[in-house]
Design a protein around this motif. Sequence first.
Motif, PDB file in Angstrom:
ATOM      1  N   LYS A 190       0.820  -1.230   0.000  1.00  0.00           N
ATOM      2  CA  LYS A 190       0.000   0.000   0.000  1.00  0.00           C
ATOM      3  C   LYS A 190       0.848   1.272   0.000  1.00  0.00           C
ATOM      4  N   ARG A 191       1.959   1.250  -0.730  1.00  0.00           N
ATOM      5  CA  ARG A 191       2.786   2.446  -0.809  1.00  0.00           C
ATOM      6  C   ARG A 191       2.100   3.486  -1.707  1.00  0.00           C
ATOM      7  N   PRO A 192       2.196   4.779  -1.376  1.00  0.00           N
ATOM      8  CA  PRO A 192       1.376   5.789  -2.051  1.00  0.00           C
ATOM      9  C   PRO A 192       1.949   6.355  -3.349  1.00  0.00           C
ATOM     10  N   ASP A 193       3.224   6.102  -3.645  1.00  0.00           N
ATOM     11  CA  ASP A 193       3.840   6.827  -4.759  1.00  0.00           C
ATOM     12  C   ASP A 193       4.618   5.871  -5.668  1.00  0.00           C
ATOM     13  N   VAL A 194       3.883   4.942  -6.307  1.00  0.00           N
ATOM     14  CA  VAL A 194       4.507   3.910  -7.136  1.00  0.00           C
ATOM     15  C   VAL A 194       3.856   3.926  -8.521  1.00  0.00           C
ATOM     16  N   ASN A 250       4.956  14.516 -12.494  1.00  0.00           N
ATOM     17  CA  ASN A 250       4.230  15.583 -11.799  1.00  0.00           C
ATOM     18  C   ASN A 250       3.022  15.052 -11.018  1.00  0.00           C
ATOM     19  N   TRP A 251       2.838  13.717 -11.015  1.00  0.00           N
ATOM     20  CA  TRP A 251       1.790  13.125 -10.180  1.00  0.00           C
ATOM     21  C   TRP A 251       2.284  12.821  -8.773  1.00  0.00           C
ATOM     22  N   ARG A 252       3.586  12.937  -8.539  1.00  0.00           N
ATOM     23  CA  ARG A 252       4.086  12.726  -7.183  1.00  0.00           C
ATOM     24  C   ARG A 252       3.379  13.674  -6.219  1.00  0.00           C
ATOM     25  N   PRO A 253       3.098  13.275  -4.983  1.00  0.00           N
ATOM     26  CA  PRO A 253       3.385  11.977  -4.340  1.00  0.00           C
ATOM     27  C   PRO A 253       2.197  11.005  -4.419  1.00  0.00           C
ATOM     28  N   TYR A 254       1.417  11.094  -5.521  1.00  0.00           N
ATOM     29  CA  TYR A 254       0.193  10.286  -5.632  1.00  0.00           C
ATOM     30  C   TYR A 254       0.236   9.340  -6.839  1.00  0.00           C
ATOM     31  N   ARG A 255       1.425   8.882  -7.209  1.00  0.00           N
ATOM     32  CA  ARG A 255       1.494   8.062  -8.427  1.00  0.00           C
ATOM     33  C   ARG A 255       0.758   6.731  -8.276  1.00  0.00           C
ATOM     34  N   SER A 256       0.671   6.193  -7.070  1.00  0.00           N
ATOM     35  CA  SER A 256      -0.091   4.947  -6.893  1.00  0.00           C
ATOM     36  C   SER A 256      -1.561   5.158  -7.238  1.00  0.00           C
ATOM     37  N   ALA A 257      -2.128   6.262  -6.770  1.00  0.00           N
ATOM     38  CA  ALA A 257      -3.520   6.576  -7.115  1.00  0.00           C
ATOM     39  C   ALA A 257      -3.644   6.802  -8.619  1.00  0.00           C
ATOM     40  N   GLY A 258      -2.633   7.449  -9.215  1.00  0.00           N
ATOM     41  CA  GLY A 258      -2.643   7.659 -10.655  1.00  0.00           C
ATOM     42  C   GLY A 258      -2.607   6.347 -11.421  1.00  0.00           C
TER      43      GLY A 258
END
Length: 205
Positions: free
Chosen positions: A146-150, A183-191
């Motif tokens: 569940k890491r947020p920025d992958v 530029n989606w950091r720190p939400y790349r996992s959601a992206g």
Amino acid sequence: MIADESLRAPLEALSKQDTDIAKAYLECGLPPTRSQDAGFNGLVGMIISQQVSVQSAKAILGRLLTQVGEITPENILALDDEGMKAAGLSRPKQRYARGLAEDVLAGRLQLGRLPDMPDDDVIDHLIQAKGIGRWTCEVYLLFALKRPDVMPAADLALQEAMRHLKGLGGRPTSKEMYELSENWRPYRSAGARFLWHYYRHAGIA
């Protein structure tokens, strides 16, 4: 399918950072909930998922569970070639699953330590195992830990979804996926979760 409310805040933040995400999010809404077991069981599931559809992976995993009862290193090593074949594992995936079991039992892979490691260290640790590449490491980080920025940049569905989302002339490479999602950091996992959802919702092929 149940919408994943944990993605609402990061996707709303991404919508403010990226107008393409904002437009697609209005059309598609939240992705459904999805998770993956951590530990050995989860990694075997991810090996099974390599280069097959979600439906095929679920079917193979179900047959494997019928064969072994519980996916543990010991049970995987006790299953013979015929049992593996009956479950639907290709010969390479049979080798990878057994190799992973051997690595865990020998202590070369210490999966219990992964939740306390930084993302890059998790990748460095897992990628030692044969059959585990960067895509598997990143998917494990995203769904099991569940890491947020992958961003699993080598995923073909994500690449196709990004091509469609950004109106690109061709499918982006892994390197370009990292650049496009920077530029989606720190939400790349959601992206990434949204791109998979967008891929299915928009009927991209």
